[in-house]
Design a protein around this motif. Structure first.
Motif, PDB file in Angstrom:
ATOM      1  N   HIS A  29       0.819  -1.212   0.000  1.00  0.00           N
ATOM      2  CA  HIS A  29       0.000   0.000   0.000  1.00  0.00           C
ATOM      3  C   HIS A  29       0.855   1.267   0.000  1.00  0.00           C
ATOM      4  N   VAL A  30       1.919   1.298   0.797  1.00  0.00           N
ATOM      5  CA  VAL A  30       2.748   2.506   0.871  1.00  0.00           C
ATOM      6  C   VAL A  30       3.769   2.572  -0.260  1.00  0.00           C
ATOM      7  N   ARG A  31       3.935   1.475  -0.956  1.00  0.00           N
ATOM      8  CA  ARG A  31       4.860   1.362  -2.091  1.00  0.00           C
ATOM      9  C   ARG A  31       6.285   1.707  -1.686  1.00  0.00           C
ATOM     10  N   ASP A  32       6.897   2.648  -2.350  1.00  0.00           N
ATOM     11  CA  ASP A  32       8.303   2.977  -2.087  1.00  0.00           C
ATOM     12  C   ASP A  32       8.475   4.205  -1.201  1.00  0.00           C
ATOM     13  N   GLU A  33       7.437   4.567  -0.479  1.00  0.00           N
ATOM     14  CA  GLU A  33       7.525   5.727   0.401  1.00  0.00           C
ATOM     15  C   GLU A  33       8.095   5.299   1.756  1.00  0.00           C
ATOM     16  N   PRO A  34       8.789   6.197   2.447  1.00  0.00           N
ATOM     17  CA  PRO A  34       9.379   5.830   3.738  1.00  0.00           C
ATOM     18  C   PRO A  34       8.305   5.574   4.795  1.00  0.00           C
ATOM     19  N   ILE A  35       8.616   4.659   5.692  1.00  0.00           N
ATOM     20  CA  ILE A  35       7.695   4.313   6.765  1.00  0.00           C
ATOM     21  C   ILE A  35       8.513   4.077   8.029  1.00  0.00           C
ATOM     22  N   PHE A  36       7.989   4.527   9.160  1.00  0.00           N
ATOM     23  CA  PHE A  36       8.715   4.274  10.403  1.00  0.00           C
ATOM     24  C   PHE A  36       7.764   3.734  11.455  1.00  0.00           C
ATOM     25  N   LEU A  37       8.364   3.118  12.479  1.00  0.00           N
ATOM     26  CA  LEU A  37       7.601   2.541  13.572  1.00  0.00           C
ATOM     27  C   LEU A  37       8.458   2.526  14.813  1.00  0.00           C
ATOM     28  N   GLU A  38       7.825   2.253  15.931  1.00  0.00           N
ATOM     29  CA  GLU A  38       8.525   2.106  17.202  1.00  0.00           C
ATOM     30  C   GLU A  38       8.248   0.699  17.714  1.00  0.00           C
ATOM     31  N   CYS A  39       9.296  -0.066  17.883  1.00  0.00           N
ATOM     32  CA  CYS A  39       9.204  -1.447  18.331  1.00  0.00           C
ATOM     33  C   CYS A  39       9.480  -1.486  19.830  1.00  0.00           C
ATOM     34  N   THR A  40       8.609  -2.157  20.588  1.00  0.00           N
ATOM     35  CA  THR A  40       8.769  -2.175  22.040  1.00  0.00           C
ATOM     36  C   THR A  40       9.238  -3.523  22.570  1.00  0.00           C
ATOM     37  N   ARG A  41       9.490  -4.473  21.673  1.00  0.00           N
ATOM     38  CA  ARG A  41       9.994  -5.782  22.106  1.00  0.00           C
ATOM     39  C   ARG A  41      11.210  -6.151  21.266  1.00  0.00           C
ATOM     40  N   GLU A  42      12.313  -6.349  21.921  1.00  0.00           N
ATOM     41  CA  GLU A  42      13.553  -6.683  21.214  1.00  0.00           C
ATOM     42  C   GLU A  42      13.384  -7.951  20.378  1.00  0.00           C
ATOM     43  N   ASP A  43      12.557  -8.876  20.843  1.00  0.00           N
ATOM     44  CA  ASP A  43      12.306 -10.121  20.100  1.00  0.00           C
ATOM     45  C   ASP A  43      11.698  -9.873  18.725  1.00  0.00           C
ATOM     46  N   ASN A  44      11.061  -8.724  18.519  1.00  0.00           N
ATOM     47  CA  ASN A  44      10.401  -8.431  17.246  1.00  0.00           C
ATOM     48  C   ASN A  44      11.293  -7.718  16.229  1.00  0.00           C
ATOM     49  N   LEU A  45      12.497  -7.336  16.635  1.00  0.00           N
ATOM     50  CA  LEU A  45      13.377  -6.590  15.725  1.00  0.00           C
ATOM     51  C   LEU A  45      13.659  -7.356  14.439  1.00  0.00           C
ATOM     52  N   THR A  46      13.962  -8.631  14.535  1.00  0.00           N
ATOM     53  CA  THR A  46      14.303  -9.396  13.322  1.00  0.00           C
ATOM     54  C   THR A  46      13.109  -9.502  12.381  1.00  0.00           C
ATOM     55  N   PHE A  47      11.899  -9.563  12.930  1.00  0.00           N
ATOM     56  CA  PHE A  47      10.700  -9.576  12.080  1.00  0.00           C
ATOM     57  C   PHE A  47      10.671  -8.329  11.201  1.00  0.00           C
ATOM     58  N   TYR A  48      10.804  -7.162  11.820  1.00  0.00           N
ATOM     59  CA  TYR A  48      10.759  -5.914  11.067  1.00  0.00           C
ATOM     60  C   TYR A  48      11.972  -5.769  10.143  1.00  0.00           C
ATOM     61  N   GLN A  49      13.141  -6.194  10.594  1.00  0.00           N
ATOM     62  CA  GLN A  49      14.336  -6.123   9.748  1.00  0.00           C
ATOM     63  C   GLN A  49      14.172  -6.975   8.498  1.00  0.00           C
ATOM     64  N   SER A  50      13.445  -8.071   8.593  1.00  0.00           N
ATOM     65  CA  SER A  50      13.238  -8.922   7.422  1.00  0.00           C
ATOM     66  C   SER A  50      12.411  -8.219   6.343  1.00  0.00           C
ATOM     67  N   PHE A  51      11.732  -7.136   6.707  1.00  0.00           N
ATOM     68  CA  PHE A  51      10.961  -6.341   5.751  1.00  0.00           C
ATOM     69  C   PHE A  51      11.673  -5.054   5.368  1.00  0.00           C
ATOM     70  N   GLY A  52      12.951  -4.941   5.705  1.00  0.00           N
ATOM     71  CA  GLY A  52      13.753  -3.797   5.287  1.00  0.00           C
ATOM     72  C   GLY A  52      13.833  -2.653   6.279  1.00  0.00           C
ATOM     73  N   PHE A  53      13.283  -2.825   7.473  1.00  0.00           N
ATOM     74  CA  PHE A  53      13.384  -1.771   8.490  1.00  0.00           C
ATOM     75  C   PHE A  53      14.752  -1.813   9.136  1.00  0.00           C
ATOM     76  N   GLU A  54      15.238  -0.635   9.504  1.00  0.00           N
ATOM     77  CA  GLU A  54      16.538  -0.502  10.169  1.00  0.00           C
ATOM     78  C   GLU A  54      16.346   0.265  11.473  1.00  0.00           C
ATOM     79  N   VAL A  55      17.063  -0.145  12.506  1.00  0.00           N
ATOM     80  CA  VAL A  55      17.024   0.587  13.773  1.00  0.00           C
ATOM     81  C   VAL A  55      17.813   1.879  13.587  1.00  0.00           C
ATOM     82  N   VAL A  56      17.174   3.014  13.880  1.00  0.00           N
ATOM     83  CA  VAL A  56      17.861   4.300  13.768  1.00  0.00           C
ATOM     84  C   VAL A  56      18.095   4.940  15.132  1.00  0.00           C
ATOM     85  N   GLU A  57      17.370   4.455  16.154  1.00  0.00           N
ATOM     86  CA  GLU A  57      17.580   4.994  17.494  1.00  0.00           C
ATOM     87  C   GLU A  57      17.016   4.018  18.524  1.00  0.00           C
TER      88      GLU A  57
END
Length: 88
Positions: free
Chosen positions: A35-63
């Motif tokens: 739906h968002v196509r190639d536009e930037p998207i951000f989120l806040e992850c509150t469980r360290e266990d979920n980081l790899t899930f989001y990273q598998s979709f191209g998200f990077e930790v920035v802070e």
């Protein structure tokens, strides 16, 4: 001048623990990213266990943000700000 590119914020993605590991979260994430196509998207992850899930979709930790409890017990609430950069 600000870029005309949209910036999306993904507020909450959650799958009840009894329904996890069935591909539901991945299906929802694929739909959102389509739906968002190639536009930037951000989120806040509150469980360290979920980081790899989001990273598998191209998200990077920035802070990484740590918030200490006011009662000085030493408890720390941690969350990770993640971004999936846009391509346009």
């Amino acid at each position: 001048m600000f870029p005309r590119q949209k910036l999306w914020y993904l507020e909450v993605i959650a799958v009840h623990p009894s329904l996890q590991s069935r591909g539901l979260g991945g299906g929802v994430m694929r739909w959102i990213l389509e739906h968002v196509r190639d536009e930037p998207i951000f989120l806040e992850c509150t469980r360290e266990d979920n980081l790899t899930f989001y990273q598998s979709f191209g998200f990077e930790v920035v802070e990484v943000v740590e918030l200490a409890e006011e009662d000085q017990t030493g408890d720390v609430f941690k969350h990770w700000v993640m971004v999936r950069p846009g391509k346009s």
